[in-house]
Each structure stands twice: as C-alpha cells, then as structure tokens.
Design an enzyme around this catalytic site. Structure first.
Site, PDB file in Angstrom:
ATOM      1  N   SER A  98       3.745  -2.049  10.284  1.00 13.19           N
ATOM      2  CA  SER A  98       5.201  -2.162  10.492  1.00 13.19           C
ATOM      3  C   SER A  98       5.760  -3.534  10.121  1.00 13.19           C
ATOM      4  CB  SER A  98       5.569  -1.792  11.935  1.00 13.19           C
ATOM      5  OG  SER A  98       5.260  -0.434  12.181  1.00 13.19           O
ATOM      6  N   ASN A 129       0.867  -1.181   0.000  1.00 12.69           N
ATOM      7  CA  ASN A 129       0.000   0.000   0.000  1.00 12.69           C
ATOM      8  C   ASN A 129       0.902   1.228   0.000  1.00 12.69           C
ATOM      9  OD1 ASN A 129      -1.797   2.049   0.476  1.00 12.69           O
ATOM     10  ND2 ASN A 129      -2.413   1.349   2.527  1.00 12.69           N
ATOM     11  N   TRP A 130       0.987   1.875  -1.154  1.00 18.44           N
ATOM     12  CA  TRP A 130       1.879   3.034  -1.263  1.00 18.44           C
ATOM     13  C   TRP A 130       1.283   4.275  -0.598  1.00 18.44           C
ATOM     14  CZ3 TRP A 130       4.740   3.353  -6.690  1.00 18.44           C
ATOM     15  CH2 TRP A 130       5.636   2.283  -6.777  1.00 18.44           C
ATOM     16  N   LYS A 131       0.004   4.214  -0.230  1.00 22.21           N
ATOM     17  CA  LYS A 131      -0.673   5.376   0.381  1.00 22.21           C
ATOM     18  C   LYS A 131      -0.462   6.608  -0.519  1.00 22.21           C
ATOM     19  CE  LYS A 131      -0.147   3.118   4.809  1.00 22.21           C
ATOM     20  NZ  LYS A 131      -0.018   3.234   6.251  1.00 22.21           N
ATOM     21  N   GLU A 176      -4.978  -4.902  10.691  1.00 19.31           N
ATOM     22  CA  GLU A 176      -3.958  -3.877  10.879  1.00 19.31           C
ATOM     23  C   GLU A 176      -4.214  -3.128  12.185  1.00 19.31           C
ATOM     24  OE1 GLU A 176      -2.105  -2.642   6.813  1.00 19.31           O
ATOM     25  OE2 GLU A 176      -3.786  -1.344   7.247  1.00 19.31           O
ATOM     26  N   GLY A 205       3.006  -1.148   4.183  1.00 20.98           N
ATOM     27  CA  GLY A 205       3.040   0.276   3.856  1.00 20.98           C
ATOM     28  C   GLY A 205       4.450   0.706   3.488  1.00 20.98           C
ATOM     29  N   GLY A 206       5.121   1.346   4.425  1.00 24.02           N
ATOM     30  CA  GLY A 206       6.435   1.935   4.171  1.00 24.02           C
ATOM     31  C   GLY A 206       7.421   1.026   3.454  1.00 24.02           C
ATOM     32  N   GLY A 251       3.007   2.353  10.772  1.00 27.89           N
ATOM     33  CA  GLY A 251       3.990   3.430  10.633  1.00 27.89           C
ATOM     34  C   GLY A 251       4.753   3.753  11.900  1.00 27.89           C
ATOM     35  N   HIS A 272      -9.447   1.054   5.127  1.00 32.44           N
ATOM     36  CA  HIS A 272      -8.168   1.265   5.819  1.00 32.44           C
ATOM     37  C   HIS A 272      -8.396   2.231   6.982  1.00 32.44           C
ATOM     38  CE1 HIS A 272      -4.051   2.451   6.645  1.00 32.44           C
ATOM     39  NE2 HIS A 272      -3.663   1.376   5.986  1.00 32.44           N
ATOM     40  N   GLU A 298      -6.770   4.614   8.023  1.00 32.11           N
ATOM     41  CA  GLU A 298      -6.533   6.026   7.704  1.00 32.11           C
ATOM     42  C   GLU A 298      -7.757   6.647   7.043  1.00 32.11           C
ATOM     43  OE1 GLU A 298      -2.836   5.398   5.624  1.00 32.11           O
ATOM     44  OE2 GLU A 298      -1.902   4.869   7.527  1.00 32.11           O
TER      45      GLU A 298
END
Ligand code: 13P
Length: 250
Positions: free
Chosen positions: A213, A11-13, A168, A234-235, A174, A98, A100
């Site tokens: 993470s 997920n590049w967000k 999640e 993610g990251g 993150g 998600h 977010e």
C-alpha cells in the site's frame, strides 16, 4: 556512511494488456521532461509485456524486471519462465518469493533462495521478498519471522552480487493499510543489521525496499525512513501519474 541509490520498482502482478503500454510511454515522458529522478526506476510487468516494456522504457531509463522465475535454465517445465528468458527479453531484475507466490504456489524459503541463485547466475538482480502475516505481527513475531525468512531466502552469493531485499508485510498488500513509520523502521533496521552481520560491507549497500500500500499519499513519509531505500509498488504502479508521484517523493 554508505550512500545507496534508491530503487522504485513497480509490480504489475497479473495486470496489463498491450494497451497498458501507454502507461510506459506516459511514465517515460514524465521522467524525461520533469526533474531528473533520484531513484532507479523499474517496472515488472506480466511476462507477456516484458520485452515491450524493456524496449519502450530503455531510452528514458525505465528498467524492466520479471515477477518470478524457475530455478532451471531450460527444460520440461510447462508454463514456467527461466532467468535466461527474462534476461533475453530485456529484464535486469526479477522478483522472487513474493508473498502471493509463497501463498498461491507454496514456495518455500529454499525454493526462493534457489530462484535468487538462478537469477544471479543469469546476471539478473533478484528482488527477494519477505514479510509477516497479520497474525504473526499481532503475536509480536514480525521481526523474528522476517529475520528467519531473510536468512533462508537470501543466497550466500548475495555477498558478491547485486541483490535487493523487499520488506512487504502481507497484511499491508492491497489493503490500503501500512505499518506506522516506527514499525517500518524497526524491521528495516533489523534487516540492515542482519545484512551487515552476514555480508559485512556489502550488506551496508544492499537496497531494502518497502512494499505494501505504498501510495502517492504516504510515499514521502515512508521513503524518508532510514534504511528504506526505495519501494516495491503494486496497485499504484499501474498508473503512470501515481507511480511518478511516488518516484518524485524520493
Ligand atoms: P500494493 O502496492 O498494491 O499494496 O502491492 C504491494 C506489492 O505486493 C508489491 O509487490
């Protein structure tokens, strides 16, 4: 025992410009020259890059997904993106619910379920996200919060169509922190039991991803946990090398 092909989804967000497509080329190279991956691989880039990622990834088996969708197929919804647009751009998956989006856009379980239904209707596989806050975990409510979210966010159609569930924990996203393996196993086992109770045999085949993470350093341990059928990253999905290391940990 049911065998489930794992899925590693990135997920590049809200990250990535045209130049980031070089990471897709590098990932494609790693995937085609290294040992064949034991997982399906998907990248969910920002919508601006979706078509390019789908085209560029196709030859190496990299699948593409959206990060959100509207419940309607078309219409007066400025700034939104529909499931048919995602499918048209080459997506096979779409993330819905998600944390977010639940936090930033006030998305409720009802809305998430409607989005998942729309995705299924367009032939996309929704990746339905659930997860507790840190306060909820501290209060001993993680299992019950996730169960309630899952019950309300997953449409009945999940019994006849391909869907993916992603656990999640919000406090792990993150932050570099993750639940320990026993805590991850507890939630994933509970999700599996709930899926089987609701959908029978089909519930035993639904991929349950862990996200929050997930990194090259912890992927091997986390992805080996029973009922963890892949990850939502993610990251660490932004750099091809890191993402490939996670894929290789399956
Ligand atoms: P991080 O891997 O950056 O913690 O993000 C997880 C996530 O939210 C994926 O959807």
């Amino acid at each position: 025992m049911t065998t489930i092909t794992p899925l590693i989804a990135g997920n590049w967000k809200m990250n990535g410009l045209k130049q980031s497509l070089s990471e897709i080329s590098e990932l494609a190279q790693l995937l085609t020259t290294g040992e064949a991956p034991r997982a399906l691989v998907c990248i969910c880039p920002p919508a601006t890059l979706l078509h390019a990622v789908a085209e560029q990834g196709a030859s190496s088996g990299i699948l593409a997904g959206g990060q959100d969708c509207h419940t309607a197929n078309a219409g007066a919804h400025t700034g939104d993106i529909s499931v048919s647009m995602l499918a048209d751009a080459g997506a096979q998956y779409v993330i819905v619910g998600h944390s977010e989006r639940r936090a930033d856009h006030g998305e409720s379980d009802d809305m998430v379920r409607a989005k998942a239904e729309a995705a299924i209707g367009a032939g996309l596989k929704p990746i339905v996200c659930v997860g507790e806050s840190e306060a909820q975990r501290d209060a001993g409510q993680a299992v019950s919060v996730v169960a309630a979210q899952l019950a309300a966010s997953l449409p009945d159609a999940a019994g006849q169509h391909s869907v993916v569930v992603a656990y999640e924990p919000i406090w792990a996203i993150g932050t570099g922190r993750t639940p320990n393996s026993a805590d991850i196993a507890e939630i994933h086992d509970a999700i599996r039991a709930q899926l089987v109770e609701r959908f029978g045999e089909t519930g035993a085949t639904i991929q349950i991803l862990y996200g929050g993470s997930l990194k090259p350093q912890n992927a091997r341990e986390i992805l080996a946990i029973e009922n963890v059928n892949g990850g939502l990253v993610g990251g660490a999905s932004l750099l091809a090398k890191d993402f490939y290391t996670i894929i290789s940990a399956v």
